[in-house]
Every structure is written in C-alpha cells, then in structure tokens.
Design a protein around this motif. Structure first.
Motif, mmCIF file in Angstrom:
data_model
loop_
_atom_site.group_PDB
_atom_site.id
_atom_site.type_symbol
_atom_site.label_atom_id
_atom_site.label_comp_id
_atom_site.label_asym_id
_atom_site.label_seq_id
_atom_site.Cartn_x
_atom_site.Cartn_y
_atom_site.Cartn_z
ATOM 1 N N LYS A 2 0.839 -1.198 0.000
ATOM 2 C CA LYS A 2 0.000 0.000 0.000
ATOM 3 C C LYS A 2 0.877 1.252 0.000
ATOM 4 C CE LYS A 2 -2.626 -0.999 3.533
ATOM 5 N NZ LYS A 2 -3.642 -0.911 4.587
ATOM 6 N N SER B 116 2.147 -9.403 -16.051
ATOM 7 C CA SER B 116 2.716 -8.231 -15.383
ATOM 8 C C SER B 116 4.014 -8.614 -14.710
ATOM 9 C CB SER B 116 1.759 -7.683 -14.324
ATOM 10 O OG SER B 116 1.678 -8.604 -13.247
ATOM 11 N N SER B 118 4.793 -8.051 -11.641
ATOM 12 C CA SER B 118 4.585 -8.647 -10.315
ATOM 13 C C SER B 118 4.153 -10.106 -10.423
ATOM 14 C CB SER B 118 3.590 -7.821 -9.497
ATOM 15 O OG SER B 118 2.459 -7.500 -10.274
ATOM 16 N N MET C 1 -5.728 -6.652 -7.569
ATOM 17 C CA MET C 1 -4.937 -5.668 -6.834
ATOM 18 C C MET C 1 -5.492 -4.267 -7.119
ATOM 19 S SD MET C 1 -0.834 -5.389 -6.966
ATOM 20 C CE MET C 1 -0.851 -7.089 -7.571
ATOM 21 N N SER C 2 -5.758 -3.508 -6.072
ATOM 22 C CA SER C 2 -6.312 -2.187 -6.332
ATOM 23 C C SER C 2 -5.189 -1.222 -6.675
ATOM 24 C CB SER C 2 -7.102 -1.691 -5.127
ATOM 25 O OG SER C 2 -6.212 -1.271 -4.130
ATOM 26 N N ARG C 3 -5.447 -0.417 -7.686
ATOM 27 C CA ARG C 3 -4.387 0.466 -8.135
ATOM 28 C C ARG C 3 -4.668 1.896 -7.687
ATOM 29 N NH1 ARG C 3 -2.026 -0.719 -13.818
ATOM 30 N NH2 ARG C 3 -4.063 -0.199 -14.695
ATOM 31 N N HIS C 5 -4.930 5.906 -8.211
ATOM 32 C CA HIS C 5 -5.207 6.893 -9.252
ATOM 33 C C HIS C 5 -4.398 8.147 -8.977
ATOM 34 C CE1 HIS C 5 -8.034 9.957 -11.294
ATOM 35 N NE2 HIS C 5 -7.209 9.418 -12.180
ATOM 36 N N LEU C 18 -3.309 5.099 -13.584
ATOM 37 C CA LEU C 18 -3.462 4.165 -12.478
ATOM 38 C C LEU C 18 -2.142 3.420 -12.344
ATOM 39 C CD1 LEU C 18 -6.957 2.618 -13.349
ATOM 40 C CD2 LEU C 18 -6.432 4.188 -11.474
ATOM 41 N N CYS C 19 -1.619 3.361 -11.119
ATOM 42 C CA CYS C 19 -0.379 2.613 -10.959
ATOM 43 C C CYS C 19 -0.436 1.736 -9.724
ATOM 44 C CB CYS C 19 0.822 3.552 -10.910
ATOM 45 S SG CYS C 19 0.885 4.598 -9.449
ATOM 46 N N GLU C 20 0.417 0.730 -9.726
ATOM 47 C CA GLU C 20 0.570 -0.080 -8.529
ATOM 48 C C GLU C 20 1.463 0.684 -7.561
ATOM 49 O OE1 GLU C 20 1.668 -4.171 -9.295
ATOM 50 O OE2 GLU C 20 0.226 -4.326 -10.933
ATOM 51 N N ASP C 23 5.099 0.665 -8.429
ATOM 52 C CA ASP C 23 5.574 1.172 -9.722
ATOM 53 C C ASP C 23 6.377 2.445 -9.498
ATOM 54 O OD1 ASP C 23 4.425 -0.759 -11.291
ATOM 55 O OD2 ASP C 23 2.607 0.392 -11.728
ATOM 56 N N GLN C 32 3.207 3.323 -19.183
ATOM 57 C CA GLN C 32 1.828 3.788 -19.269
ATOM 58 C C GLN C 32 1.677 5.012 -20.143
ATOM 59 O OE1 GLN C 32 -0.871 3.307 -16.352
ATOM 60 N NE2 GLN C 32 0.490 2.432 -14.810
#
Ligand SMILES: Cc1cc2nc3c(=O)[nH]c(=O)nc-3n(C[C@H](O)[C@H](O)[C@H](O)COP(=O)(O)OP(=O)(O)OC[C@H]3O[C@@H](n4cnc5c(N)ncnc54)[C@H](O)[C@@H]3O)c2cc1C
Ligand code: FES
Ligand code: FES
Lengths: 285, 747, 159
Positions: A2, B116, B118, C1-3, C5, C18-20, C23, C32
């Motif tokens: 996170k 990806s 990951s 996985m939530s990315r 914004h 949108l990125c991890e 990243d 991107q």
C-alpha cells in the motif's frame, strides 16, 4: 503493497503502529533501491513528506531544526545552516549525485543505519539529537543512539523521526567532514571522518570531538582530547590521527581492507582537524 | 593479402564534421532502443537464475508457477528439444539456459512469461529447483591446477600438455627465433608476473528484446544487438527453425563494445513467445547484466624481456593465462598474439592459455584479450627502458615494428602507423611538460588486428535524385553518418541527399556483426563499391541517352559527362536528371555490393598519461591524457575522436577501479554500478585525441577501423605513470587505492 | 490488486494514470504514458539515464514512486524542445557529436538544462560534478562537457 500519505504526525504514527511491516518513505533513495532489488517487501510505504513541517529548516534556541523530509540539496542551499555547521552540510551534500541530492534526507541516511552514512559522523560530532514521534508522544534522542547495528535502529514500533536538531554552536567553533572514496563521486565512503572544534579567543582548542564512519558496525565516537589545549599543531594532529587509527575496527570487504581503512582513518582525521580548525578560527561568534 | 584499393584523392565530404541523421531522434527521446518497443497483448518475461557458482540441477518443479494467475508460460531447458548444429551454438544454448549444471552465479535455469512484472516475479519465487552444490573455482591460476573443481570433462584440446586440470582447454604458441640464444646476448633481463581482474563493457543499456513467435515456426524479433544477422542465425539454430523464417530487426543500441555480439535473452524470449502464443518482452536488470552477460577474461601473465645496454631487445617471452568463464573462448591466444605486436623482435616465444572457471562466459570487449597483454608487456618494456636509462619513447622507437617486420603473430606487416604515433607523441608538448610532486608520466603502445567480414550494401536512387542506402550493421556511434558521407563522396552529391538506414535481416543479405572495428572499413568499402555500381548504371543510361558508348562517359562531380572524342558534345547529366528519366531509360537504378571484405589493415596507438598519487591514501588522479592513433583516414573526425576518447576512458576505469569481485562462495559481490566503479565525469580531465592518417592500402579512401585499439594502451600507460609517481612497480589491476597504498608502504 | 489513481502534470500537460504502489515514476512514464525517452540503465539511482525534473528538481525517476507524483509537475526529455525548435543543448549535442550511442543522452540533457537554468556560467569542474550521476560509457565525457560549456556561452551571448 500500500502507499500511504498521512497529513499529520499522529496519522503517520497510527499507520506505522497498526502495521509493523510498513516502512517510512522519505527521499526513497535507499528504500526504493532495496524495494526494486527485492531485498525488502513491506506491506506499505508511508510517505512522510506531506506532513506539515517535514520540509522546514528553522532556527530554535540558537540551533537548527531540520525536518525529516528536507532534502540534502535544500540544506546546501541554506546559507545560515551552512555557516553554522559547514561540516554537517558538507557530509549531507556528499550523499549521491545531483539527482540523489534532490531527494535524500539526513534522517533517512541515519535510519538506513548503514555504517558508511555520510551525514552521520558530523551530526554525531555536533551532538545532534533526533526528535522521535511515536505512540507515546515525542522524545529527543542523541543521533549517536539511533543506529545500533548495520540496518538496525533503536526506534520502537510505530516510531519515526520527525526532525534533527543541531544545537547552538558555541563561539569560535566549527566542523569539517571528509570521506575517502575510490572515485570522486557516486561511491560509498570507505572511511568517513568528522571533527568538531571549539577554540578560545586566542585560538587554543578548548573542546574537540571526532567521529568515524565505515570503520565499525555503526558510527564511532573517538576521543579527540589530543587536540584540546593545542593550536592544532602537527604533533597534536598526529596524536589525533593515531587515536583514529587505533579506534577504527573495520572489516575487509569489497570496498577496502582493514589495514587500508585504519590508515586512512588517521589521514582523514588529520586533514579534517586542520580544516575545522581554520574554519573555527575564522568563524565569528 | 588483399589487393591495393587505395587511391589518393581530394575529399569533399569525407573528413568534414556533418550532423548525424539519427541525431534528432536521440536528443528528443524519440529513438527506440531495445526496451522501448511494445506490442499489443505483450507479456513480460523474466529469468530464474542460479544463486550458486556451481551446482548440479537435480530437478525443477514449475507446476505451482504455471498455475498462478497471469502466468502464461514457464520454460526450462527441457523445452529446448532441438540440438543445435554447431558446437559453438550448443555452448551458447548451455549458457542461455543451463543444462544439467548451473555453471556460475546468475546462470539461467528457468524463465517465465506473465501479464505483469509482479505476476512474473511471484511465479519465479514459486519455481522449485533442487540443487546439489558443487565445489567451484573462479581464479585462473587455481583453476589450472590438477585437483581443481572441474566444469567439464573431455573438452581439453591436444595442445594442452599433461599436468593440468580439465579446465585448461587449449594452449597456443606464437613467435620465432631462439629465445635462449637471445637472452644470452642481453645485458639486462627483467621478468615480472602480472594479474588483471575481469571487467565489464558497462554499456548503459541493458540487454532487451521483444519476441513474437508462432506455432507456424515463423518469428519476429526486435532487439538491441551488435549483429542482428548473428542473432537470427544463432536463434534459428537453437530453436531448430530455418533462419529465413525468423526476421530480426535491430533497435537503436545503447552501447555494446563487444558485449552485444552474442545472444542471452533472445532465444529464451522466442521460446516463451512460442509456448505462450503471445509477444514477449524481456529486459535484463543491471544486476543480471553484471552477473550473466559476457564480461572479459581475468588474467595471470608472466613476461620476460632481455635487452642490450644500447636498447635493442634481444629476446622476449610471455605466458598469457586467461580464464574466459564457463566455456571456451579464444582470449589467451589473442593476448599472446597482440602483446608483442608493436615490436620488431628477433627472438620471441608467446604462449596463450584458455581456461574455464565458474564465471559467465567472456564476451568481446573492444580488442578482446589485447589490453591485459599490452599492460604486462608494456610495463616490462617501461621498466627495461628505465633500467638502461633510456627515454621510454626512444626505447620503443628503437624496437618498433615497421612495414616489412615479421609480426609477433606471424604475418609480415604492410604499411603501418606505429612509428608515426610514437613520433607524434614524442613531439607533442604533453611529453615534455613539467611534472609536480607525486606526479608521474607514463607511455604505452597498443595493437589491434581489425576485421572485415561479410558485408552487403544496397544503394537506391530515388526518382527525385536523392539516395537511400541500406546497410546491415547497427549504428553504434555515428556509422549511418559515415556511410552517407562515403556514398555522397563517391556519387558527388550533397551529404544531405543520402539517407542511410539499418535494414532488417529480411531486407538485405548476411552481414557480419558490428565488431572487429569493421564497420567504417568494410561497410564503407561496400558503400563505395555500391555507389560505383550505381555510377556504372547511370553512365550507361547517359550514354544511351546521348547515343554514344558507355566507355566514352566519365563521372565527374556528380554528373555523367561525355569524354574522349565526344567531350563537350553534350551537356553533363546530373544524378537528379538521370533519376528523373530513369523510368524511361531502363527502369529503377540501384547499386549494390556483397563481399567478404578483406584488407582491414592493422591499427596501432600510443598513449601518454600524467597521474598524481596521494602517498597517504594511494588515490590516483588522472591529470592529463593524450591519445595518438592511426585512423588511416578519419571519415568523420568527431566520431573517430569519440572512439579514441571513449576507449581511453574505459581503459582508465579498467586500470584504476573496475573489477569483478567474487566472494568465497563464488557469487559476484558487486553486481551494480555502485561498486563496479566505472569512471564518472568528475574523475576525468579532457582527453586529447591526435588522429594520424597513414592510409590503409586495403580501402579505397585508406580507412582503418578505429573502434578497438583505443582501449589497448591505457592499462599499461596508466600503470607506468602510477609506477613512476609512486616509485614502485604496480603489477596488479585494478590499481585501486588499497593496493597502491599497500605497495607504497611495502616499498 | 487495487491500483492508485494519480493526477499530475507531465511536460505541461495534465495527465492521470493508475499505478501499482510499487511502480516507479520511470515505470509509469515508460509503460503507461509511452514516454520512453527516459531510460532504465540500473533502477538503483546510479546511472542517471532516467533523470527527470520533479517540481523543478532533478531526480532519478527510478527512485520516485509513481504515486508520489500526485499533484506535482514532471518534466522529461520529451518536453525539452519547444515544438520543432530544439533547446540549444539539444542542437549542440548533435552538432558537437556529444553522443555516440545516445542512450545516456536524454538524462544528460535534462540534467544539463537544469544546471544552466540556474547556473548560466558554470566552470568545467562544476559541470563535471553536476553530471557525475549521469554515466556515459561511450564518449569519455569530453565532448559532452564541451557541448554543455559551449551552450552555456552561447546562451549567455544570446541573453
Ligand atoms: C546512487 C546513490 C548514491 C548514494 N550515495 C550515498 C553516499 O555517497 N553516502 C551516503 O551516505 N549514502 C548514499 N546513498 C544512500 C542514500 O541516498 C542515503 O542513505 C540517503 O540519505 C537516504 O535518505 P532517504 O531520505 O532517501 O531515505 P529513504 O530511502 O526514504 O529511507 C531510508 C531508510 O530509513 C527509513 N526512514 C527514512 N526516513 C525515516 C524517518 N524520518 N524516520 C524513521 N525511519 C525513516 C526508511 O524506512 C528506510 O528504511 C546513495 C544512494 C544512491 C541511490
Ligand atoms: S535507471 Fe535510474 S539512475 Fe539508472
Ligand atoms: S553515448 Fe553511449 S552511453 Fe553516452
């Protein structure tokens, strides 16, 4: 993983406390290298740079408080800070390249707890303290006591450093930091040495402190009393050099040998002492 | 020997400093390098690499990885069912995907393609490899001893005498005369042993490729390489497909220096693409580049030189022991051939040894094998000169090879430029400038063969009179500009009218890799010949237009002109005019040339360097550096200078700080730029290049390759300078501060 | 996985992506936004090929998280020319052969421009130290340093 951007110290502490696997992100110049190399996989990174005050340099009781998000480049651009602690600032400014300078912080350098951190010896020689925020409020800790071993700090769960404080420099005092690297830039110190001196009006050293980096598991404080009562003459700096060489307990590794590091500790001690002395003599109260 | 091609002429375009055609793309970020291409539906591929220096692979279990979300293909050596036709390619396959053993830290044992990064990284963690760790060896001297851990069995060549481990693959000997008799005549004999660490080319762009391969056994590959034909041929052999079914397009290349003259990721990416049915992009991390591409050999060398008091070398011997990693590579032999090449020697014995160790297989690095040999030989030459009290340049001039000298490696030299570089060095103000305290000046010479090889060029005339040129060698430092210049020179048209592109493997015939400093020489020669071919056609068209014999037409200043009895009868026809009517005079006009180019012309250089040594820390500072090299003819002087400067600085890195450091466990300790210390801008002074032009008889304009020789003299030059500054002979590279300080203290 | 914004400004244009969380800014720019002019030579801050300006300061985009760019301004090599007019540094790098392979060139140009923006008359030593974090393996730096110094002189002359 996170990504957290707390906007207050309390929020940051709450996040860190709730998640022991979370890591503080300051300039990221250590953290992101290790993240990308797969050496660490934190559950969250907590970017502290958006917390108010983290990016400020301010004067306090004649000394200087430097927020944990202040980049070393910003320190180098601060005339007042540079005049008070040229050695601390030169240590901070030696870290990495121009690009790294734009991001890296002294607190990050300290908490990374690498034995060779360039900003640490001069902070220690200056008797700097770190302000630590945590679940039980804030406490001030000697910078020397933050790192405990390579990669390890004395910070407890949920704690992080919010600022570094450099005490008011006495009259006729100054400092210097030198490091030895094989190239001219972009290397990790093979040896680092900071000397901090205070003189009387006549130019005799009244107090002296020295610390060494990269010659032990953490920064070393070395007895610099050889300089006290002298005018930093050759005999005094030779005695200081001998003390530095004797105090160094380095290891053999890819960056240098034991013998080399011990020798160079002495050489840097001499050279740094002479610079600090000239600066202290020239420094106005 | 190749026939004499050189003709003296006045140049109009060649020798000027024009802007390169790919410059705009490269200063705006538009140029596409290996990792800059993507394809719809593309997957990303990653390798799983051995953490051990030497281990038997007992089993690999990929089942868990294959079942993971986003994972589209997992491959191991078992997927490579085809046995390549050539021994060399079998070694390459064993290098890109380990067979029964992992032979070095970083050796690929499996690979994954996923949607990806990951997902791919997670899959790599889920692959279970059961290793039996074996004893390992990384030092060349240790590897040669009987009882050393051995990598292979049964690969030792007959040239190797008894008493060595199986790691010693070959021994080769060069020289002539009677060295014992020669040493007997010597007044002074100096004998020394040297060691040099392995180094890496250090190109800033990591290996990268984008592969698309279908079950129809047809494929497309985009990659950064010094030779896309080599990539095509090698990958086709590994995958068991006809080479014509694989088209390879070279990306812009972010440095190679020899390190991109083989394949690493490409066959793996193709196999992943074949198995997944999707395009697969792979890029190496810097750590992978360091651990698992092709660094140089590390060496152990003994040199003995005898001389008379008045400076004539009477005999010399050399033993050149090179470890080139886990497979055979001809490096020791090259060292044995090149080390003494600058000298005219009566009696010489020079022996090369090829040794395997648990390190990645060495690749070329600018004049492979030569810099370390020159370091050892030139160090002893310097010491001998000092011993007899002679100026080191005078001593070299006294023994320098010339036209007609029998070379150290056999053949007799044609016209060469060594003496010219030495004389230029001696006359240069640098050689006589004063030196301060703790400072020392060194000089050193170097040699490289240069190569020609298979070359094709096509030159097309466009209807408006402009020219398109197709060559098949990636442009690594301005070669498109040089080709356009030579075509423009020959045709007599402005430089801007010729645009050169690098063709893919399906658009032009076979071309040798961009190596051996061959491109400006060989592709240049082919370009000139292709232009001449086009000129012949244009002359014929003009002749037909005028109704006269083609022999009665000459080519002057970019136009056909009637000659002889017809002179002045018709106004000249320019390229533009001929192009405008070509459709009516016989159709499109194109010139082409294909040959295995010979006559590359050997190359010599002499370097001078001033250093300052800090006697308390052993730190070495490079104060001043001057390079003298024979370029034959500098087509684009800026890019020739750039080669000389770049080579010298790579040599400075090699001499002072760069080294592969292996730990006790055989793993690489410094797999990154932080601790593999290549020179940074603040380490250096300006590097002054002095170009000499002694025409190469094998090229129409006299061109010689210049790309490699520049890295040969620096190691010796700097060692000689440091040895003089520190007052102690340095015999081990790199001359890092701890070593220099230890040598000073031991003295 | 939530990315995550992210809204930011790149080369003067508002962009969002949108990125991890892991990243880097370099990943985002290249993969991107298709701004592949910034190169990845090391991913560890050592080579400078990924150099961009973040709020006017030079950084290695490989050492910045994509998520950190929220609300900030990013300048890359793709934004250096003004339309079809090259920055004097770009023009001089071509004219003075300050590139060979060119892979270091975007990072060096961005870094050199940042230097000249606030130090119009740098010494050779200043240029060398400023660019110490930008590795070039082809040129030996000589022609790069000269091109930067010459451009500085040219821009002072024009100003
Ligand atoms: C190319 C390169 C060159 C370098 N050269 C040098 C050099 O010459 N000398 C040198 O000393 N270092 C060098 N470094 C290392 C690094 O730049 C320094 O250690 C830097 O000071 C780290 O600061 P940061 O703000 O970037 O730390 P970050 O990477 O953000 O953090 C480092 C560590 O400290 C923790 N941390 C950060 N801030 C806090 C805080 N306020 N409270 C608690 N924990 C915290 C993080 O969780 C992390 O574990 C180099 C790095 C690179 C990439
Ligand atoms: S890729 Fe960022 S510094 Fe090398
Ligand atoms: S031009 Fe190739 S790395 Fe700089």
């Amino acid at each position: 993983m996170k990504f957290e951007t707390p906007h207050s110290v309390d929020d940051a502490v709450a996040i860190l406390r709730a998640d022991p696997e979370a890591r503080v992100l300051a300039g990221g110049t250590d953290l992101l290298v290790r993240l990308r190399a797969g050496h660490i996989s934190p559950s969250a990174v907590v970017d502290i740079k958006r917390i108010p005050g983290m990016r400020d340099i301010s004067q306090e009781d004649g000394g200087w408080r430097i927020g944990a998000g202040v980049s070393c480049a910003e320190m180098g651009e601060h005339a007042g800070l540079k005049a008070a602690y040229p050695g601390v600032v030169e240590g901070a400014e030696l870290i990495g390249s121009t690009q790294v300078q734009g991001r890296c912080t002294m607190a990050g350098n300290l908490c990374n707890a690498g034995p060779a951190g360039d900003s640490v010896p001069a902070m220690v020689a200056a008797q700097a303290t770190a302000r630590v925020a945590g679940p039980n409020g804030t406490r001030d800790v000697a910078v020397f006591d933050i790192p405990t071993a390579p990669g390890q700090t004395s910070l407890a769960e949920g704690e992080f450093i919010t600022s570094i404080f450099l005490p008011a420099p006495p009259a006729h005092s100054s400092d210097a930091y030198l490091r030895f690297i094989p190239r001219t830039e972009m290397d990790i110190a093979v040896v680092g040495c900071a000397v901090n001196l205070t003189l009387d009006a006549a130019g005799t050293v009244t107090s002296a402190s020295m610390s060494l980096g990269a010659v032990g598991p953490k920064v070393k404080q070395v007895d610099a009393s050889a300089l006290v009562g002298t005018i930093c003459d050759d005999a005094a700096v030779e005695a200081l050099a001998a003390a530095a060489t004797a105090a160094a307990t380095p290891i053999d590794d890819k960056r240098g040998t034991i013998a080399f590091r011990k020798d160079v500790s002495g050489v840097l001690a001499k050279r740094a002492a002479r610079i600090a002395y000239i600066r202290a003599k020239g420094a106005s109260s | 020997m190749a026939k004499d091609e050189f003709e003296k002429r006045e140049f109009k375009v060649v020798g000027t400093r024009v802007a390169r055609p790919d410059g705009l793309d490269k200063v705006t970020g538009r140029a596409r390098y290996g990792a800059d291409m993507s394809a719809p539906g593309m997957l990303v591929g990653y390798c799983l690499r051995s953490p051990h220096a030497h281990a038997r692979i007992k089993s690999i279990d990929t089942s868990e990885a294959e079942a993971m979300a986003g994972v589209k293909a997992v491959i191991t050596r078992a997927d490579f069912t085809n046995v390549p036709a050539s021994d060399g390619t079998r070694d390459i396959l064993d290098n890109v995907m380990a067979n029964d053993k992992a032979l070095y830290d970083g050796h690929t044992v499996a690979a994954v393609a996923a949607t990806s990064r990951s997902a791919a990284k997670a899959a790599l963690k889920a692959i279970k490899v059961d290793y039996e760790v074996l004893p390992h060896v990384t030092d060349v001297d240790a590897a040669m001893l009987p009882g050393a851990p051995e990598l292979h069995q049964g690969r030792q060549q007959e040239s190797v005498p008894e008493g060595f481990s199986q790691n010693v693959l070959a021994r080769s000997q060069y020289g002539h005369g009677d060295v014992d008799a020669g040493f007997a005549q010597a007044d002074v004999i100096i004998e020394r042993s040297f060691k040099t660490a392995a180094t890496h080319q250090g190109y800033i762009e990591p290996h990268a490729c984008l592969a698309t391969m279908g079950n129809d056994n047809q494929g497309d590959l985009f990659c950064c390489t010094q030779g896309h034909y080599m990539v095509r041929n090698t990958c086709a052999d590994i995958l068991g497909m006809e080479s014509g079914r694989l088209r390879v397009t070279a990306s812009e290349i972010g440095g190679g220096f020899g390190g991109k003259t083989t394949v690493f990721l490409e066959p793996v990416a193709l196999m992943l693409s074949k198995k997944s049915g999707k395009p697969v992009k792979m890029t190496m991390s810097r750590d992978e580049v360091m651990r698992a591409s092709g660094p140089t050999a590390s060496t152990s060398i003994d040199i003995k030189i005898g001389t008379t008091r008045d400076g004539v070398i009477t005999a010399a011997t050399g033993e050149f022991r090179y470890q080139s990693g886990c497979f055979y590579a001809m490096n020791g032999a090259l060292g044995a051939m090149c080390g003494f090449a600058p000298y005219d020697l009566e009696n010489l014995k020079s022996v090369g040894w090829e040794v395997t160790t648990n390190r990645p297989k060495a690749a070329a690095y600018r004049a492979p094998g030569a810099p370390m040999a020159a370091f050892a030989v030139e160090s002893v030459v310097d010491e001998v000169a000092k011993e007899i009290g002679m100026d080191p340049i005078d001593f070299r001039l006294k023994n320098a090879a010339d036209e007609g000298t029998k070379s150290a490696y056999g053949p007799t030299y044609p016209a060469i430029g060594l003496r010219a570089t030495l004389e230029a060095a001696k006359a240069h103000p640098h050689w006589s400038a004063p030196l301060g305290k703790n400072q020392g000046r060194g000089v050193g010479c170097g040699f490289w063969f240069n190569f020609g090889g298979d070359t094709c060029v096509s030159l097309m005339l466009n209807p408006d009179g402009t020219v398109s040129l197709s060559e098949g060698n990636p442009d690594i430092g301005g070669s498109r500009a040089s080709m356009s210049m030579m075509a423009a020179e020959e045709l007599g048209v402005p430089y801007e009218n010729v645009r050169t592109i690098v063709a893919d493997t399906a658009s032009l015939g076979q071309n040798e890799v961009t190596d051996g400093s061959r491109v400006t020489f060989a592709v240049g020669l082919a370009t000139i010949k292709a232009a001449r071919h086009a000129i012949e056609i244009m002359k014929a068209r003009a002749a037909a237009t005028w109704g006269i014999d083609a022999e009665a037409v000459e080519w002057v200043d970019g136009a056909a002109q009637p000659a002889g009895p017809n002179a002045g009868k018709f106004p000249p026809l320019t390229v533009k005019e001929i192009a405008a009517t070509m459709s009516n005079t016989g159709g499109p006009i194109a010139g082409h040339f294909e040959a295995n180019a010979e006559g590359a012309g050997v190359s010599f250089g002499t370097h001078i360097c001033d250093t300052e040594v800090d006697p308390e820390t052993g730190a070495v500072k490079i104060l001043r550096y001057t390079v003298f090299q024979d370029a034959g003819k500098a087509v684009h002087p800026d890019y020739v200078e750039g080669q000389l400067q770049g080579g010298a600085v790579q040599g400075i890195g090699w001499a002072l700080n760069e080294e592969y450091i292996y730990g006790e466990d055989g793993t690489l300790q410094n797999a990154g730029y932080l601790d593999y210390r290549i020179p940074v801008a603040s380490d250096l002074p300006m590097i002054e290049p002095v170009i000499l032009e002694i025409p190469n008889p094998g090229h129409p304009y006299g061109v010689r390759g210049v790309g490699e020789t520049g890295i040969v003299p620096p190691l010796a030059t700097i060692a000689n300078a440091v040895s003089r500054a520190a007052g102690v002979r340095m015999t081990s590279l790199p001359m890092s501060p701890p070593k220099v300080l230890a040598a000073i203290k031991a003295n | 996985m939530s990315r995550i914004h992210v809204t930011t400004t790149v080369n003067g244009d508002a962009v969002d992506y949108l990125c991890e969380a892991d990243d880097t800014l370099l990943d985002v720019l290249r993969d991107q936004l298709d701004l592949t002019g910034s190169k990845e030579g090391c991913a560890s801050g050592d080579c400078g090929a990924c150099t961009v300006e973040l709020d006017g300061r030079l950084v290695c985009s490989c050492l910045v998280l994509g998520a950190e760019a929220e609300g900030r301004t990013v300048e890359t090599i793709e934004g250096m020319a003004n339309g079809d007019v090259l920055h004097p540094l770009q023009k001089n790098f071509i004219e003075k052969a300050a590139l060979q392979c060119g892979v270091c060139t975007p990072g060096i140009l961005v870094a050199a421009k940042n230097l000249l923006d606030h130090t119009p008359d740098p010494s050779e030593e200043e240029v060398r130290y400023w660019l110490a974090g930008n590795l070039c393996r082809c040129t030996g730096y000589d022609k790069i340093i000269r091109a930067v110094l010459d451009t500085a002189a040219e821009m002072r002359g024009a100003a």
